[in-house]
Write a protein that holds these residues in place. Structure first.
Motif, PDB file in Angstrom:
ATOM      1  N   UNK A  49       0.830  -1.202   0.000  1.00 35.37           N
ATOM      2  CA  UNK A  49       0.000   0.000   0.000  1.00 35.37           C
ATOM      3  C   UNK A  49       0.868   1.258   0.000  1.00 35.37           C
ATOM      4  N   UNK A  50       1.957   1.231   0.787  1.00 35.81           N
ATOM      5  CA  UNK A  50       2.845   2.388   0.844  1.00 35.81           C
ATOM      6  C   UNK A  50       3.565   2.627  -0.477  1.00 35.81           C
ATOM      7  N   UNK A  51       3.655   1.582  -1.305  1.00 37.18           N
ATOM      8  CA  UNK A  51       4.268   1.739  -2.616  1.00 37.18           C
ATOM      9  C   UNK A  51       3.468   2.692  -3.496  1.00 37.18           C
ATOM     10  N   UNK A  52       2.184   2.838  -3.210  1.00 42.67           N
ATOM     11  CA  UNK A  52       1.372   3.799  -3.970  1.00 42.67           C
ATOM     12  C   UNK A  52       1.794   5.233  -3.653  1.00 42.67           C
ATOM     13  N   UNK A  53       2.320   5.455  -2.447  1.00 43.60           N
ATOM     14  CA  UNK A  53       2.859   6.777  -2.102  1.00 43.60           C
ATOM     15  C   UNK A  53       4.178   6.997  -2.836  1.00 43.60           C
ATOM     16  N   UNK A  54       5.033   5.985  -2.792  1.00 44.58           N
ATOM     17  CA  UNK A  54       6.345   6.091  -3.432  1.00 44.58           C
ATOM     18  C   UNK A  54       6.214   6.347  -4.931  1.00 44.58           C
ATOM     19  N   UNK A  55       5.316   5.618  -5.588  1.00 44.78           N
ATOM     20  CA  UNK A  55       5.184   5.772  -7.037  1.00 44.78           C
ATOM     21  C   UNK A  55       4.707   7.172  -7.407  1.00 44.78           C
ATOM     22  N   UNK A  56       3.785   7.722  -6.615  1.00 39.67           N
ATOM     23  CA  UNK A  56       3.327   9.093  -6.882  1.00 39.67           C
ATOM     24  C   UNK A  56       4.439  10.096  -6.632  1.00 39.67           C
ATOM     25  N   UNK A  57       5.207   9.883  -5.560  1.00 43.85           N
ATOM     26  CA  UNK A  57       6.317  10.775  -5.243  1.00 43.85           C
ATOM     27  C   UNK A  57       7.359  10.757  -6.353  1.00 43.85           C
ATOM     28  N   UNK A  58       7.673   9.571  -6.867  1.00 46.70           N
ATOM     29  CA  UNK A  58       8.616   9.459  -7.986  1.00 46.70           C
ATOM     30  C   UNK A  58       8.071  10.192  -9.208  1.00 46.70           C
ATOM     31  N   UNK A  59       6.773  10.024  -9.468  1.00 47.40           N
ATOM     32  CA  UNK A  59       6.160  10.713 -10.595  1.00 47.40           C
ATOM     33  C   UNK A  59       6.225  12.223 -10.461  1.00 47.40           C
ATOM     34  N   UNK A  60       5.948  12.732  -9.262  1.00 49.47           N
ATOM     35  CA  UNK A  60       6.003  14.178  -9.038  1.00 49.47           C
ATOM     36  C   UNK A  60       7.416  14.720  -9.242  1.00 49.47           C
ATOM     37  N   UNK A  61       8.412  13.940  -8.840  1.00 48.53           N
ATOM     38  CA  UNK A  61       9.805  14.386  -8.983  1.00 48.53           C
ATOM     39  C   UNK A  61      10.236  14.362 -10.449  1.00 48.53           C
ATOM     40  N   UNK A  62      10.052  13.213 -11.106  1.00 49.06           N
ATOM     41  CA  UNK A  62      10.487  13.079 -12.500  1.00 49.06           C
ATOM     42  C   UNK A  62       9.666  13.962 -13.422  1.00 49.06           C
ATOM     43  N   UNK A  63       8.375  14.066 -13.134  1.00 53.67           N
ATOM     44  CA  UNK A  63       7.501  14.869 -13.989  1.00 53.67           C
ATOM     45  C   UNK A  63       7.916  16.314 -14.079  1.00 53.67           C
ATOM     46  N   UNK A  64       8.487  16.854 -12.999  1.00 48.51           N
ATOM     47  CA  UNK A  64       8.927  18.249 -13.041  1.00 48.51           C
ATOM     48  C   UNK A  64      10.094  18.435 -14.007  1.00 48.51           C
ATOM     49  N   UNK A  65      10.976  17.437 -14.060  1.00 51.77           N
ATOM     50  CA  UNK A  65      12.099  17.525 -14.997  1.00 51.77           C
ATOM     51  C   UNK A  65      11.628  17.469 -16.442  1.00 51.77           C
ATOM     52  N   UNK A  66      10.471  16.841 -16.668  1.00 48.07           N
ATOM     53  CA  UNK A  66       9.923  16.758 -18.027  1.00 48.07           C
ATOM     54  C   UNK A  66       9.109  17.998 -18.363  1.00 48.07           C
ATOM     55  N   UNK A  67       8.204  18.378 -17.452  1.00 48.26           N
ATOM     56  CA  UNK A  67       7.270  19.473 -17.735  1.00 48.26           C
ATOM     57  C   UNK A  67       7.972  20.822 -17.859  1.00 48.26           C
ATOM     58  N   UNK A  68       9.018  21.049 -17.058  1.00 46.07           N
ATOM     59  CA  UNK A  68       9.700  22.345 -17.104  1.00 46.07           C
ATOM     60  C   UNK A  68      10.281  22.668 -18.464  1.00 46.07           C
ATOM     61  N   UNK A  69      11.189  21.839 -18.988  1.00 41.38           N
ATOM     62  CA  UNK A  69      11.742  22.117 -20.320  1.00 41.38           C
ATOM     63  C   UNK A  69      10.682  22.118 -21.420  1.00 41.38           C
ATOM     64  N   UNK A  70       9.657  21.264 -21.317  1.00 36.92           N
ATOM     65  CA  UNK A  70       8.593  21.263 -22.326  1.00 36.92           C
ATOM     66  C   UNK A  70       7.864  22.603 -22.348  1.00 36.92           C
ATOM     67  N   UNK A  71       7.647  23.177 -21.159  1.00 39.75           N
ATOM     68  CA  UNK A  71       6.948  24.467 -21.121  1.00 39.75           C
ATOM     69  C   UNK A  71       7.829  25.600 -21.640  1.00 39.75           C
ATOM     70  N   UNK A  72       9.153  25.459 -21.521  1.00 38.15           N
ATOM     71  CA  UNK A  72      10.060  26.450 -22.109  1.00 38.15           C
ATOM     72  C   UNK A  72      10.032  26.383 -23.640  1.00 38.15           C
ATOM     73  N   UNK A  73       9.757  25.194 -24.169  1.00 40.02           N
ATOM     74  CA  UNK A  73       9.783  25.010 -25.625  1.00 40.02           C
ATOM     75  C   UNK A  73       8.421  25.260 -26.280  1.00 40.02           C
ATOM     76  N   UNK A  74       7.343  24.781 -25.655  1.00 43.22           N
ATOM     77  CA  UNK A  74       6.024  24.844 -26.291  1.00 43.22           C
ATOM     78  C   UNK A  74       5.088  25.873 -25.674  1.00 43.22           C
ATOM     79  N   UNK A  75       5.572  26.629 -24.716  1.00 43.08           N
ATOM     80  CA  UNK A  75       4.697  27.568 -24.027  1.00 43.08           C
ATOM     81  C   UNK A  75       4.120  26.932 -22.781  1.00 43.08           C
ATOM     82  N   UNK A  76       3.463  27.748 -21.954  1.00 39.67           N
ATOM     83  CA  UNK A  76       2.977  27.259 -20.663  1.00 39.67           C
ATOM     84  C   UNK A  76       1.632  26.543 -20.760  1.00 39.67           C
ATOM     85  N   UNK A  77       0.738  27.019 -21.611  1.00 36.41           N
ATOM     86  CA  UNK A  77      -0.630  26.505 -21.583  1.00 36.41           C
ATOM     87  C   UNK A  77      -0.742  25.057 -22.056  1.00 36.41           C
TER      88      UNK A  77
END
Length: 406
Positions: A49-77
């Motif tokens: 059950x606690x693995x569901x916390x870990x997986x979301x936490x990993x997603x939140x961390x990695x997702x920021x590395x993806x979303x940030x540069x994408x928003x610099x390239x394609x705009x924010x919206x």
């Protein structure tokens, strides 16, 4: 100052961007009280059950590395709307997951998508404001975003009385739907085409390299992450320390949390007021000093058994100061990177999640009846935040403007 005379309403942006900044704590903490029920229904272990916390936490961390540069390239919206849509769908998927084997990867997707809101909210602020206005606006966001880390567990406890864990994920889906509408109608495109980056992964990696070579940026990011770790440790450990050791009821514990929430908001606004006349570096120095003083008091109180009220007062100083640290450090980190605001925002957020993920489990090492790990962890985190600030930020600021007083 605003970059455009047609900038959107400041109040509207504070509300919308502040709500976008709450994705992390809400996604992680809201369903925690129902975790045992989740384990029973899906026939899995506590660690499963606690693995569901870990997986979301990993997603939140990695997702920021993806979303940030994408928003610099394609705009924010566009990245924001895509992220919010996927978050909504993933939340519904979590609510109807038939097994833990399905829930864990869907939670990962939920975290990846929710990260877009976190990172793009900061980037939008940098697009719209600069200088002291940037510091002040980040401080205003604390009015909303600062409440989430301490309110989410309490809200989850109340919701657990009237609904199952599946219902809580539907609450997150409703939250995602509201923010999707807010993103569609309340967040304009703040990064015009002529300011967007071009190129693929190599360009994004070079952008990250530029950022991590900047001592002021790295120092602000690490200082915020480490001081934030003291709050993550508080959230993880205070439940056991205050209720199991000092005997607080659930209602009394909620009152302590609420008081610290008020402190976070108040310190955020004090920081905004000080930023009108002080350089951001000086305000950040004050905030980190308060954070470290509070952490030191927590450690002394714990090891000297000074009593309940001394501990509560120490925690108040330590936690409240984070309300001043985060907005000032955010502004200092993003101030020099208007064209890389997304990438800079992603590294800033990543540091917070890594530091929090490392600190939170440590406070329980000695069991539920010992407060010693809490005192050690918060003092180590806060002292380290001060150390990196003094070692990296102060010399770099003086080198850039030797005639300016810090």
């Amino acid at each position: 100052m605003s970059v455009s005379t047609a900038a959107p309403s400041r109040l509207r942006m504070i509300v919308v961007l502040g709500m976008l900044s709450t994705f992390g704590p809400l996604s992680l903490d809201l369903y925690l009280p129902a975790l045992p029920q989740l384990a029973d229904e899906l026939q899995t272990s506590a660690s499963g059950a606690q693995l569901t916390i870990t997986s979301c936490l990993v997603g939140l961390a990695i997702g920021q590395l993806i979303a940030g540069p994408l928003s610099d390239r394609f705009g924010r919206r566009r990245p924001l709307i895509v992220g919010l849509t996927i978050y909504l769908l993933a939340s519904v998927g979590c609510a109807f997951a038939p097994s833990i084997e399905v829930l864990v990867p869907v939670r990962l997707v939920q975290g990846l998508a929710g990260a877009a809101g976190l990172v793009i909210a900061r980037a939008v602020v940098r697009d719209l404001y600069s200088g002291r206005d940037l510091v002040i606006f980040f401080s205003r966001l604390i009015l909303i975003s600062g409440l989430a880390p301490v309110i989410a567990p309490v809200l989850g406890g109340q919701l657990s009385k009237i609904m199952t864990w599946r219902g809580m994920f539907l609450v997150l889906a409703a939250f995602g739907a509201i923010l999707l509408l807010a993103g569609l109608f309340g967040v304009p495109e703040t990064l015009p085409p002529d300011r967007r980056t071009t190129g693929g992964l190599p360009v994004a990696l070079r952008g990250f390299w530029v950022l991590i070579k900047d001592r002021i940026f790295v120092g602000a990011v690490l200082a915020a992450g480490l001081s934030g770790a003291s709050m993550f440790a508080y959230i993880a450990g205070a439940t056991f320390v205050l209720q199991r050791i000092y005997g607080l009821s659930a209602a009394e514990f909620s009152l302590v949390f609420a008081t610290n929430s008020v402190g976070i908001i108040a310190c955020g606004q004090i920081g905004a007021r000080l930023s009108r006349s002080w350089p951001p570096v000086r305000v950040l120095a004050l905030a980190l000093t308060l954070n470290c003083a509070g952490a030191l008091a927590v450690a002394i109180t714990v090891f000297s058994d000074a009593g309940f009220w001394a501990l509560v007062a120490s925690l108040f100083v330590m936690v409240s100061s984070v309300g001043m640290v985060f907005p000032i450090a955010s502004a200092l980190a993003l101030m020099d990177y208007p064209q890389q605001a997304g990438a800079a925002s992603s590294l800033f957020g990543l540091a917070q999640y890594i530091a929090g993920a490392l600190a939170a489990p440590l406070v329980g090492l000695a069991g539920e009846r010992s407060a010693a790990p809490l005192g050690i962890v918060v003092l180590a985190a806060s002292a380290s935040a001060c150390a990196v600030f003094v070692a990296l930020v102060v010399p770099a600021v003086r080198a850039r403007a030797p005639q300016q007083s810090l």
